[in-house]
Scaffold this active site. Structure first.
Site, PDB file in Angstrom:
ATOM      1  CE1 TYR A   1      -4.043  -2.039   5.070  1.00  0.00           C
ATOM      2  CE2 TYR A   1      -2.939  -0.477   4.480  1.00  0.00           C
ATOM      3  CZ  TYR A   1      -3.704  -1.170   3.964  1.00  0.00           C
ATOM      4  OH  TYR A   1      -4.026  -1.582   2.355  1.00  0.00           O
TER       5      TYR A   1
ATOM      6  CB  SER B   1      -1.362   0.225   1.894  1.00  0.00           C
ATOM      7  OG  SER B   1      -1.562   1.332   1.156  1.00  0.00           O
TER       8      SER B   1
END
Length: 260
Positions: free
Chosen positions: A164, A151
């Site tokens: 995350y 990401s």
């Protein structure tokens, strides 16, 4: 010649979103696809049905990827499916590509985050990548490829995403380390780092975020699962045969925007 003709790929988290897009694109490009899911079996079977309607091959495999033994069982099952296809009908033979896509993205402010909440994200997003990659490298031959879905939050953290963002940063570094150590075996390991990928209802659920993204992104739109899938196809294909340890950012250019 399609880019992935003759390949057998395992895509984790393939029942929806990015994983669904990757699985379908791999099949379009000639791969047989093993679709992993944890609980969304019906959705994964629908993807498998679409792949079979293309004339390609697919199988649905269930596993809980927070369990190391389950990761290893999943990879072994995909490899056995590939071998059985070769024995029965002359396709397959070995597992040639893995896309580690399965992951979670809960929101939780860091001051109140518990260790259990931290571990749930890290085990799902990072430890599963470690275990599946290690297992895949044991059954792949030279020319095999592993692609992790990371990401842009690996380098650009967002509020309430400490667990995350940390897990995705570690995924990028895992790929670089794995590229270093598995390269002598002829196995390539890379990451794809998406930006904001559209989904049904996103504009309704988060209108302010979608508006900010669209305004800041040079290409002026959200990403689509197919955008990520195309990057994964490239990295698994012969076109990327001299690319390993690389993080391919797929974000419509939002990362190049000024921060002041």
């Amino acid at each position: 010649m399609r880019l992935l003709e003759g390949q057998v790929a395992l895509v984790t988290g393939a029942s929806g979103g990015i994983g669904r897009g990757v699985a379908l694109r791999f099949a379009e490009q000639g791969a047989a696809v093993a679709l992993h899911c944890r609980t969304a079996v019906a959705a994964a079977r629908e993807v498998a049905s679409r792949i079979e309607d293309m004339g390609a091959r697919a199988v649905v495999l269930e596993a809980e990827l927070r369990d190391e033994a389950e990761c290893r069982r999943l990879v072994r099952a995909a490899a056995e499916w590939a071998a059985a296809g070769w024995a029965a009908a002359g396709w397959g033979g070995s597992l040639t590509a893995v896309v580690n896509n399965a992951g979670v993205q809960p929101a939780q402010p860091l001051p109140g985050m518990t260790a259990a909440q931290w571990r749930e994200v890290v085990d799902t997003n990072l430890t599963s990548v470690f275990a599946c990659t290690q297992a895949a490298a044991e059954v792949m031959g030279p020319g095999g490829s592993v692609t992790h879905i990371a990401s842009i939050e690996a380098s650009r953290p967002a509020p309430e995403h400490a667990h995350y963002s940390a897990s995705k940063a570690a995924v990028v570094m895992h790929a670089r380390s794995a590229a270093l150590e598995y390269g002598p075996r002829g196995i390539r390991v890379n990451t794809v780092s998406p930006g904001l990928i559209d989904r049904e209802g996103l504009a309704r659920d988060w209108p302010a975020g979608v508006e900010r993204w669209t305004r800041r992104a040079p290409l002026g739109r959200l990403g689509r699962p197919e955008d990520v899938a195309d990057a994964c196809v490239f990295l698994a294909s012969p076109l990327a045969s001299w690319i390993t340890g690389h993080d391919l950012v797929v974000d419509g250019g939002v990362s190049v925007g000024p921060t002041w």
